[in-house]
Enzyme design. Structure first.
Site, mmCIF file in Angstrom:
data_model
loop_
_atom_site.group_PDB
_atom_site.id
_atom_site.type_symbol
_atom_site.label_atom_id
_atom_site.label_comp_id
_atom_site.label_asym_id
_atom_site.label_seq_id
_atom_site.Cartn_x
_atom_site.Cartn_y
_atom_site.Cartn_z
ATOM 1 N N GLY A 278 -13.860 110.635 35.789
ATOM 2 C CA GLY A 278 -13.692 112.022 35.526
ATOM 3 C C GLY A 278 -13.438 112.768 36.686
ATOM 4 O O GLY A 278 -13.624 113.910 36.500
ATOM 5 N N ARG A 360 -1.581 117.538 26.075
ATOM 6 C CA ARG A 360 -2.719 118.247 26.614
ATOM 7 C C ARG A 360 -2.622 119.707 26.564
ATOM 8 O O ARG A 360 -3.865 120.353 26.604
ATOM 9 C CB ARG A 360 -2.921 117.538 28.153
ATOM 10 C CG ARG A 360 -3.149 116.207 28.212
ATOM 11 C CD ARG A 360 -3.390 115.656 29.477
ATOM 12 N NE ARG A 360 -4.632 115.907 29.988
ATOM 13 C CZ ARG A 360 -4.936 116.905 30.623
ATOM 14 N NH1 ARG A 360 -4.149 117.918 31.098
ATOM 15 N NH2 ARG A 360 -6.348 117.214 30.692
ATOM 16 N N TYR A 364 -6.126 120.852 24.683
ATOM 17 C CA TYR A 364 -7.070 121.364 25.803
ATOM 18 C C TYR A 364 -6.686 122.872 26.570
ATOM 19 O O TYR A 364 -7.330 123.127 27.355
ATOM 20 C CB TYR A 364 -7.546 120.508 27.030
ATOM 21 C CG TYR A 364 -7.510 118.852 26.364
ATOM 22 C CD1 TYR A 364 -8.473 118.430 25.750
ATOM 23 C CD2 TYR A 364 -6.340 117.795 26.912
ATOM 24 C CE1 TYR A 364 -8.497 117.196 25.200
ATOM 25 C CE2 TYR A 364 -6.632 116.478 26.579
ATOM 26 C CZ TYR A 364 -7.676 116.176 25.711
ATOM 27 O OH TYR A 364 -7.884 114.938 25.481
ATOM 28 N N CYS A 391 8.297 121.148 15.542
ATOM 29 C CA CYS A 391 8.147 122.272 14.390
ATOM 30 C C CYS A 391 6.683 122.804 14.444
ATOM 31 O O CYS A 391 5.928 122.560 13.478
ATOM 32 C CB CYS A 391 8.455 121.736 13.190
ATOM 33 S SG CYS A 391 10.149 121.322 13.049
ATOM 34 N N TYR A 421 -2.793 110.608 30.771
ATOM 35 C CA TYR A 421 -2.911 111.171 29.526
ATOM 36 C C TYR A 421 -1.936 111.829 28.843
ATOM 37 O O TYR A 421 -1.958 112.840 27.991
ATOM 38 C CB TYR A 421 -4.413 112.031 29.345
ATOM 39 C CG TYR A 421 -5.386 111.274 29.889
ATOM 40 C CD1 TYR A 421 -6.153 110.263 29.149
ATOM 41 C CD2 TYR A 421 -6.110 111.522 31.179
ATOM 42 C CE1 TYR A 421 -7.185 109.529 29.523
ATOM 43 C CE2 TYR A 421 -7.129 110.913 31.479
ATOM 44 C CZ TYR A 421 -7.664 109.908 30.853
ATOM 45 O OH TYR A 421 -8.819 109.101 31.186
HETATM 46 N N1 LLP Z 1 -14.851 106.002 32.090
HETATM 47 C C1 LLP Z 1 -14.882 106.232 30.799
HETATM 48 C C2 LLP Z 1 -16.124 105.439 29.965
HETATM 49 C C3 LLP Z 1 -13.974 107.276 30.040
HETATM 50 O O1 LLP Z 1 -14.564 107.429 28.837
HETATM 51 C C4 LLP Z 1 -13.161 107.775 30.785
HETATM 52 C C5 LLP Z 1 -12.419 108.902 30.141
HETATM 53 C C6 LLP Z 1 -12.764 107.360 32.070
HETATM 54 C C7 LLP Z 1 -13.698 106.226 32.792
HETATM 55 C C8 LLP Z 1 -11.694 108.051 33.034
HETATM 56 O O2 LLP Z 1 -11.855 109.127 32.885
HETATM 57 P P1 LLP Z 1 -10.763 110.045 34.134
HETATM 58 O O3 LLP Z 1 -11.112 109.409 35.607
HETATM 59 O O4 LLP Z 1 -9.368 109.641 33.922
HETATM 60 O O5 LLP Z 1 -11.163 111.426 33.906
HETATM 61 N N2 LLP Z 1 -7.381 112.515 27.125
HETATM 62 C C9 LLP Z 1 -8.450 113.686 28.175
HETATM 63 C C10 LLP Z 1 -9.034 112.815 28.828
HETATM 64 C C11 LLP Z 1 -10.179 111.665 28.103
HETATM 65 C C12 LLP Z 1 -10.909 111.049 28.976
HETATM 66 C C13 LLP Z 1 -11.638 109.887 28.213
HETATM 67 N N3 LLP Z 1 -12.332 109.154 29.043
HETATM 68 C C14 LLP Z 1 -7.437 114.264 29.076
HETATM 69 O O6 LLP Z 1 -6.324 114.302 28.761
HETATM 70 O O7 LLP Z 1 -7.835 115.236 29.759
#
Ligand code: LLP
Length: 463
Positions: A278, A360, A364, A391, A421
């Site tokens: 995150g 994205r 978002y 479109c 993503y």
């Molecule tokens: N661990 C778990 C259990 C997760 O669900 C996620 C992301 C991560 C780690 C990795 O998170 P990161 O470090 O990449 O933020 N599609 C969205 C983001 C969805 C994230 C889903 N889970 C976007 O494009 O911002």
């Protein structure tokens, strides 16, 4: 079409719609290090290069749109996370951000583990040689087939997400004569400061088992009773694109609180906690992300302090960064198509991709930057919206940005920080062909995911 300088195009530098957030940057040719991969630079002839190769050459060889990933930068970031957390912790790269076999090999070589959340990601990981015991298997609705494949393969952990799954995984493990290492994912009730769709620790949502009302404690009780499971820890993931560490602090506090309750009730000290991923990255110059060593220090301190307070042995920590590793390492290269100045509003610049390669912005309201990369320009800044060829009027890649007013069809522009993503959420909307991912390193470029072809599309269409 020629990618050199073009005759002056529409000029809208002086027209800013009311309430527009930012003024044009002082120098449109400047590349802000914050948002570009580490080997990206502008060569003396004005063309941008990555890994020592000019984007004009990359566009000729691989076409546009294309995702260009800087392998050196990827490895450096992976290593920085690994080093920051050290031997007493584990870094699981979150494959959902972007996964391919080459990426799996880079991670393996750099000593990272892998978080997968579907049978497809698991298959990719295993086929590229990631040892199964370094894989964590996630998901809120794993199928029995996926569970069975994961257990047979010998994954290091399955992260349990519901009461049904506790029973299901235990049952499958037992029927295979195995005892599966598991963590339980809990929701700690933190409101992460990020977009609603990517916040995951408040209670009203589909992931995890709420700490509130004793549900998490009940899940632990059940898991500890089942022979097919070896409960090794508690998992919490609070959301994505987060800059503020206070959410992690509250999460760690509550996870450790649960470990203490478990110790008091069952006499068991669970050896691991996972604080998820995150961590935010810079999409524009306005973002200020934290470095992995700062994050590691902060998380280690929080967990040690909380454990000391609870008189618990400090558990082994793991984290799951996805975006923070791969996000900044890639950019999307587009060719400019039509340019439409709307007097008093802005200029719409259409590119040869769009929401099919980067959803994205539409999903978002994400912010991105953009730069002219096939040449420099001294023309005045022009307020633009970079849009795709789909479109859909919401088909926006970059909502508000400035490009030089002499921008013309055939110019190459690039959107940085698209490593996470974008390819992984790409679609075939309007039967778009998903772009390739090209890895660039020390003067060499190679396709790691090839461009889709019309044959690929038609092969699935068996009617
Ligand atoms: N661990 C778990 C259990 C997760 O669900 C996620 C992301 C991560 C780690 C990795 O998170 P990161 O470090 O990449 O933020 N599609 C969205 C983001 C969805 C994230 C889903 N889970 C976007 O494009 O911002």
């Amino acid at each position: 079409m020629s990618r050199s300088a073009h005759p002056a195009g529409p000029r809208h530098a002086d027209v800013l719609p009311e309430g527009h957030p930012s003024a044009p940057p002082a120098d449109l040719n400047h590349l802000d290090r914050k948002v570009w991969a580490s080997t990206v630079t502008r060569t003396p002839d004005g063309v941008v290069s990555v890994g020592g190769i000019e984007v004009t050459r990359l566009a000729e060889e691989f076409g546009t749109p294309a995702y260009l990933i800087d392998e050196v930068d990827f490895r450096e970031r992976a290593r920085a996370w690994r080093t920051a957390f050290g031997a007493d912790a584990d870094v699981f790269y979150a494959g959902k951000a972007f996964l391919s076999r080459a990426v799996v090999r880079w991670l393996h070589e750099e000593g990272l583990n892998l978080d997968v959340c579907s049978g497809g990601e698991l298959a990719t990981a295993l086929s590229a040689g990631m040892p199964a015991d370094r894989i964590a298997f996630h998901g809120n609705n794993k199928s029995v087939d996926e569970i069975e494949t994961a257990i047979r393969a010998g994954v290091g952990r399955i992260v349990l997400d519901s009461f049904q799954e506790i029973v299901r995984v235990a049952h499958v493990a037992q029927s295979l004569g195995k005892r599966q290492r598991v963590q339980i994912r809990i929701t700690v009730g933190v409101e992460a400061h990020t977009h609603e769709f990517i916040a995951t620790a408040h209670e009203d949502q589909k992931f995890g088992i709420p700490l509130a009302g004793g549900q998490a404690a009940e899940a632990v009780r059940r898991a500890l009773q089942l022979d097919g499971l070896e409960l090794i820890g508690i998992h919490s993931h609070i959301g994505s694109q987060i800059f503020d560490m206070s959410g992690f602090e509250v999460a760690a506090h509550r996870v450790v609180g649960l470990l203490k309750d478990i110790r008091d009730e069952h006499g068991v000290e669970l050896p691991e906690i996972d604080l998820g991923g995150g961590l935010g990255i810079a999409y524009t110059s306005a973002d200020d992300p934290r470095e992995p060593h700062e994050i590691a220090k902060a998380l280690n301190e929080i967990v040690s302090r909380e454990c000391e307070g609870a008189k618990l042995r400090t558990p082994r920590i793991s984290v799951e960064p996805g975006r923070a590793i791969v996000g900044p390492t890639a950019f999307t290269l587009y060719e400019v198509g039509t340019i439409k100045p709307l007097e008093g509003l802005r200029t719409y610049v259409s590119v040869d991709g769009g929401m099919s390669d980067n959803i994205r912005t539409a999903l978002y309201d994400a912010e991105y930057s953009v730069a002219l990369v096939s040449r420099t320009s001294e023309a005045a800044p022009m307020l633009v919206r970079v849009v795709g060829k789909h479109c859909e009027s919401g088909d926006i890649v970059v909502k508000d940005a400035f490009l030089p007013a002499d921008l013309a069809p055939g110019d190459l522009i690039a959107v940085p920080a698209t490593g996470a993503y974008c390819r992984s959420m790409a679609s075939n909307y309007n039967h778009a062909l998903r772009p390739p991912v090209v890895a660039v390193r020390e003067g060499e470029a190679r396709v790691i995911v090839r461009r889709e072809t019309e044959e690929d599309l038609l092969r699935l269409d068996v009617g």
